[in-house]
Scaffold this active site. Structure first.
Site, PDB file in Angstrom:
ATOM      1  N   HIS A 137       0.823  -1.214   0.000  1.00  0.00           N
ATOM      2  CA  HIS A 137       0.000   0.000   0.000  1.00  0.00           C
ATOM      3  C   HIS A 137       0.854   1.260   0.000  1.00  0.00           C
ATOM      4  O   HIS A 137       0.378   2.341   0.331  1.00  0.00           O
ATOM      5  CB  HIS A 137      -0.952   0.006   1.199  1.00  0.00           C
ATOM      6  N   GLY A 138       2.136   1.117  -0.291  1.00  0.00           N
ATOM      7  CA  GLY A 138       2.964   2.292  -0.546  1.00  0.00           C
ATOM      8  C   GLY A 138       3.558   2.998   0.654  1.00  0.00           C
ATOM      9  O   GLY A 138       3.963   4.157   0.534  1.00  0.00           O
TER      10      GLY A 138
END
Ligand code: FES
Length: 174
Positions: A137-138
């Site tokens: 999710h970065g």
């Protein structure tokens, strides 16, 4: 005219039969492993035994700027040999959303030792020159393992460890 077609009694192609046999065996094995997983899992060492397990790591083969991943108690651990520039940059910052001085996260500024599991949902972050990027999710971590951005709520966790010698750490022992 050649005798053709399968009347149901003709012997099958041996190569095809072998292939089908192999596939069937593979599927049966996979099914057996899946069915046995809770049982196999129950045979793993108890939590008490795991808690005592230490991992020794020889640092002498990890060059400055390089990272090694080792296993400790079933978890991946990143060991990063930081360069002088990285040490200076990390000492000059407190990180981002979970501020913490770099000096509180290392025992020797050259070596960062962190549990390699994103504090959002446990993915293994990928290393880059600035730190780590979680592929799920970065979330972005710096070279002190501190969360800079993304959904992860806190810095990468630090396992208990100690320097047995200048070139050897023991993870699991503090
Ligand atoms: S698990 Fe890493 S950002 Fe979600």
């Amino acid at each position: 005219m050649t005798a053709s077609s399968d009347d149901g009694n003709a012997p099958q192609d041996p190569a095809r039969r072998d292939f089908l046999g192999t596939v069937t065996a593979a599927v049966a094995t996979a099914g057996a492993v899946a069915a046995c997983w809770p049982f196999i899992s129950s045979m793993n060492p108890s939590t008490d035994v795991l808690a005592e397990a230490n991992t020794e790591v020889d640092l002498s083969g990890i060059a400055a700027g390089q990272m090694q991943t080792v296993a400790w108690q079933g978890k991946p651990i990143f060991i990063l040999h930081r360069t002088p520039d990285e040490i200076t940059a990390m000492a000059a910052s407190n990180g981002g959303k979970d501020p913490q001085p770099d000096g509180q996260r290392v025992k020797n500024p050259q070596w960062l030792v962190v549990i390699a599991l994103c504090t959002h949902m446990g993915c293994i972050p990928n290393k880059n020159s600035e730190g780590w990027l979680c592929p799920c999710h970065g979330s972005v971590y710096d070279n002190s393992g501190r969360i800079l951005s993304g959904p992860a709520p806190r810095n990468l966790d630090i396992p208990p460890y100690t320097f047995a010698t200048a070139d050897k750490i023991v993870i699991g022992k503090s």
